[in-house]
Write an enzyme that holds these catalytic residues in place. Structure first.
Site, short mmCIF file in Angstrom:
data_model
loop_
_atom_site.label_atom_id
_atom_site.label_comp_id
_atom_site.label_asym_id
_atom_site.label_seq_id
_atom_site.Cartn_x
_atom_site.Cartn_y
_atom_site.Cartn_z
N ASN A 36 -5.26 6.36 16.08
CA ASN A 36 -6.55 6.08 16.96
C ASN A 36 -7.09 7.40 17.49
O ASN A 36 -8.30 7.61 17.53
CB ASN A 36 -6.17 5.18 18.06
CG ASN A 36 -6.60 3.63 17.75
OD1 ASN A 36 -6.45 3.40 16.54
ND2 ASN A 36 -6.51 2.84 18.77
N GLU A 37 -6.03 8.56 17.30
CA GLU A 37 -6.82 9.70 17.43
C GLU A 37 -7.52 10.25 16.37
O GLU A 37 -8.61 10.95 16.56
CB GLU A 37 -5.45 10.91 17.53
CG GLU A 37 -4.45 10.65 18.92
CD GLU A 37 -3.54 9.52 18.83
OE1 GLU A 37 -3.39 8.95 17.68
OE2 GLU A 37 -3.11 9.20 19.74
N SER A 43 1.29 6.61 2.37
CA SER A 43 1.75 7.30 3.30
C SER A 43 2.99 8.23 2.66
O SER A 43 3.71 7.25 1.90
CB SER A 43 2.52 6.92 4.62
OG SER A 43 1.38 6.26 5.35
N GLN A 62 0.87 -1.15 -0.07
CA GLN A 62 0.01 0.06 0.03
C GLN A 62 0.85 1.19 -0.04
O GLN A 62 1.48 1.46 0.78
CB GLN A 62 -0.73 0.10 1.30
CG GLN A 62 -1.74 1.15 1.43
CD GLN A 62 -2.46 1.14 2.56
OE1 GLN A 62 -1.96 0.88 3.74
NE2 GLN A 62 -3.95 1.05 2.51
N GLY A 63 0.77 2.07 -0.95
CA GLY A 63 1.57 3.23 -1.22
C GLY A 63 0.66 4.62 -1.01
O GLY A 63 0.30 5.31 -1.86
N GLU A 107 -9.73 -1.49 5.54
CA GLU A 107 -8.84 -1.54 6.45
C GLU A 107 -9.09 -1.66 7.83
O GLU A 107 -8.56 -2.48 8.86
CB GLU A 107 -7.71 -0.54 6.08
CG GLU A 107 -6.34 -0.80 6.74
CD GLU A 107 -5.44 0.21 6.46
OE1 GLU A 107 -5.72 1.39 5.65
OE2 GLU A 107 -4.15 -0.03 6.29
C1 FAD Z 1 2.95 -0.94 11.17
C2 FAD Z 1 2.67 0.01 10.35
C3 FAD Z 1 2.43 -0.32 9.12
C4 FAD Z 1 2.08 0.64 7.97
N1 FAD Z 1 2.12 0.29 6.91
C5 FAD Z 1 1.75 1.19 5.88
C6 FAD Z 1 1.68 0.94 4.51
O1 FAD Z 1 1.84 -0.23 4.09
N2 FAD Z 1 1.53 1.94 3.57
C7 FAD Z 1 1.15 3.11 4.02
O2 FAD Z 1 1.16 3.96 3.05
N3 FAD Z 1 1.50 3.63 5.35
C8 FAD Z 1 1.63 2.78 6.05
N4 FAD Z 1 1.83 3.11 7.49
C9 FAD Z 1 1.95 4.54 7.86
C10 FAD Z 1 0.62 4.79 8.59
O3 FAD Z 1 -0.54 4.94 7.75
C11 FAD Z 1 0.92 6.19 9.11
O4 FAD Z 1 2.04 6.29 10.14
C12 FAD Z 1 -0.14 7.01 9.91
O5 FAD Z 1 -1.25 7.12 9.09
C13 FAD Z 1 0.07 8.33 10.82
O6 FAD Z 1 0.90 9.05 10.31
P1 FAD Z 1 2.31 9.58 10.35
O7 FAD Z 1 3.04 8.63 10.90
O8 FAD Z 1 2.84 10.63 9.50
O9 FAD Z 1 1.81 10.44 11.54
P2 FAD Z 1 1.24 12.16 11.71
O10 FAD Z 1 0.12 11.92 10.95
O11 FAD Z 1 2.26 12.94 11.64
O12 FAD Z 1 0.75 12.09 13.14
C14 FAD Z 1 1.56 12.35 14.25
C15 FAD Z 1 0.62 11.97 15.40
O13 FAD Z 1 -0.18 13.19 15.72
C16 FAD Z 1 -1.49 12.80 15.50
N5 FAD Z 1 -2.67 13.60 14.81
C17 FAD Z 1 -2.31 14.14 13.29
N6 FAD Z 1 -3.35 14.63 13.12
C18 FAD Z 1 -4.42 14.85 13.91
C19 FAD Z 1 -5.54 15.21 14.00
N7 FAD Z 1 -6.06 16.04 13.18
N8 FAD Z 1 -6.28 15.16 15.49
C20 FAD Z 1 -5.52 14.57 16.49
N9 FAD Z 1 -4.26 14.19 16.26
C21 FAD Z 1 -3.74 14.03 15.16
C22 FAD Z 1 -1.69 11.57 15.28
O14 FAD Z 1 -2.72 10.68 15.82
C23 FAD Z 1 -0.23 11.06 15.70
O15 FAD Z 1 -0.33 10.64 17.01
C24 FAD Z 1 2.20 2.07 8.54
C25 FAD Z 1 2.38 2.38 9.84
C26 FAD Z 1 2.62 1.63 10.87
C27 FAD Z 1 2.84 1.76 12.19
#
Ligand code: FAD
Length: 394
Positions: free
Chosen positions: A377-378, A134, A131-132, A251
């Site tokens: 979860n947020e 992020s 899945q692409g 998902e």
């Molecule tokens: C095990 C694992 C597998 C994954 N696999 C994939 C994959 O296959 N393909 C892919 O594309 N991605 C994948 N991901 C990435 C995942 O989708 C992202 O990590 C996730 O969407 C959060 O984005 P971020 O890490 O950029 O954090 P951010 O979006 O920067 O968030 C940082 C923190 O801020 C909080 N936050 C952000 N916005 C808000 C808001 N509006 N209100 C309240 N809180 C907020 C978040 O909850 C988090 O705690 C994976 C992640 C993990 C851990």
């Protein structure tokens, strides 16, 4: 099963016969010991071999129509299969991002050619999908993606440029599904298109990334002017956001984490409790019983969800409740196990005294990521507040 206000929890004779058939096959075929982690190159290859065996006996995608390699099983039968799969201790599905996330989206939005081409290859574990979505600066805010696709009229397709990150098992997969910006002038939730990208396309570079536990479970995917034909867009140009939301719903909803997974984990937890002789400790007993009840509650909730689906009611934003429940329950189940193990919990797979091959600690480390992947979860709590409870945005 009847509507949930008068729900009948017994399975039909046909469903029980299906259970007997899959249980017998799994008992005869599941590898006797656990395979190495599917998030390593060697382990992934062994998992793919297993997935091919599942396919050969038509157990890889039971709920799909027969022409695509399935058995045309009902959702109830699918739940039964999942229960039996986890009960038998069968290997983790490394094809899950394809069969549980992309496939429902192809069934809903794909052209007939796309269904005929992609689904049988996915069922057979020939094409392995990651899945692409992020990107380095777009996670929770998926609409913030900047990877772009520029039209190449002469060649009849699109040139993709950008970077995807946290791509689960991307280093071992053959294909990527992802969102790319096709109209940079459009409002941010518009102007995106859902693309299906073979990872061996010229201009695509995949670099594996080690996780906290040492496995190469992630990858970064770099695209530089990588060409894909028009036929590799899914659901229409500039309509990618809606298509992506359908994938998201799978998902967070029913398919990625079925109750069988947690029922099997809590039954192993009860077994661990007895083996560790922990019955004298009331707090340990409470944790174990709570974990078991949580898994049962999740199963009952899922039966309600399936009833809704079978009767034509889509779960919509309620799938966020699902995701909150299973991800937080998974952490609690593993915490209970670590408490039972005490200092032994620290021992990893190669330590002679490690209990259950150190799998509880490994499972705990992965469980900690549950509240992050599939949308944090947020974010799920925001969705539940606004779209299920109807609370104001601020
Ligand atoms: C095990 C694992 C597998 C994954 N696999 C994939 C994959 O296959 N393909 C892919 O594309 N991605 C994948 N991901 C990435 C995942 O989708 C992202 O990590 C996730 O969407 C959060 O984005 P971020 O890490 O950029 O954090 P951010 O979006 O920067 O968030 C940082 C923190 O801020 C909080 N936050 C952000 N916005 C808000 C808001 N509006 N209100 C309240 N809180 C907020 C978040 O909850 C988090 O705690 C994976 C992640 C993990 C851990």
């Amino acid at each position: 099963m009847a509507a949930y206000d008068t729900m009948d929890l017994t399975f039909t004779d046909a469903e029980e016969a299906f259970r007997t058939e899959c249980r017998a096959w799994l008992e005869a075929n599941v590898p006797s010991g656990p395979l190495p982690s599917g998030d390593t190159r060697e382990g992934f290859a062994l998992h793919v071999e297993w997935e091919k065996r599942l396919f050969e006996s038509r157990w890889s995608v039971v709920s799909w129509p027969e022409e695509y390699g399935g058995r045309g099983a009902s959702l109830w039968e699918w739940l039964v299969f999942e229960e039996e799969y986890y009960r038998a201790g069968a290997p983790q599905r490394v094809t899950q991002n394809g069969i549980f996330l992309l496939a429902p989206t192809i069934f809903e939005f794909g052209t007939q050619e796309q269904k005929d081409h992609y689904l049988p290859r996915m069922a057979a574990a020939e094409d392995l999908w990651c899945q692409g979505w992020s990107e380095p600066n777009a996670g929770s805010d998926l609409a913030g993606i900047t990877s772009r696709a520029v039209r190449d009229d002469a060649a009849g397709g699109w040139r993709l440029t950008g970077q995807k990150t946290w791509t689960t098992r991307g280093a071992f997969c053959t294909h990527l599904f992802g969102l790319f910006r096709t109209d940079p002038e459009a409002e941010r939730h518009k102007g995106m298109t859902y693309f299906l990208v073979p990872l061996d396309t010229d201009g695509v570079t995949v670099r594996g990334v080690g996780r906290l536990d040492g496995d190469e479970g992630f990858a970064e995917v770099f695209l530089e002017d990588a060409f894909v034909p028009d036929a590799n867009t899914l659901g229409g140009v500039n309509l990618g956001w809606n298509v992506a939301m359908a994938t998201t719903s799978s998902e967070r909803g029913l398919t990625l984490r079925s109750p069988g997974r947690f029922m099997a984990a809590t039954s192993r937890l009860v077994d661990l409790y007895h083996r560790q002789g922990a019955s004298a400790d009331p707090s340990a007993r409470d944790e174990v019983v709570q974990a078991w009840m949580d898994a049962e509650a999740y199963q009952l909730y899922t039966l309600r969800d399936v009833t809704d689906l079978v009767e034509g009611r889509a779960p919509g934003a309620r799938s966020s409740l699902n995701k909150l429940w299973w991800s937080e329950m998974d952490v609690r189940i593993h915490e209970a196990a670590l408490d039972l193990l005490g200092p032994l919990a620290e021992l990893t797979d190669d330590a002679p005294s490690a209990v259950d091959g150190g799998s509880w600690m490994k499972g705990y480390q992965f469980a900690l990521s549950g509240p992050i992947y599939a949308g944090t979860n947020e974010i799920q709590r925001n969705i539940v507040a606004e779209r299920v409870l109807g609370l104001p945005r601020k």
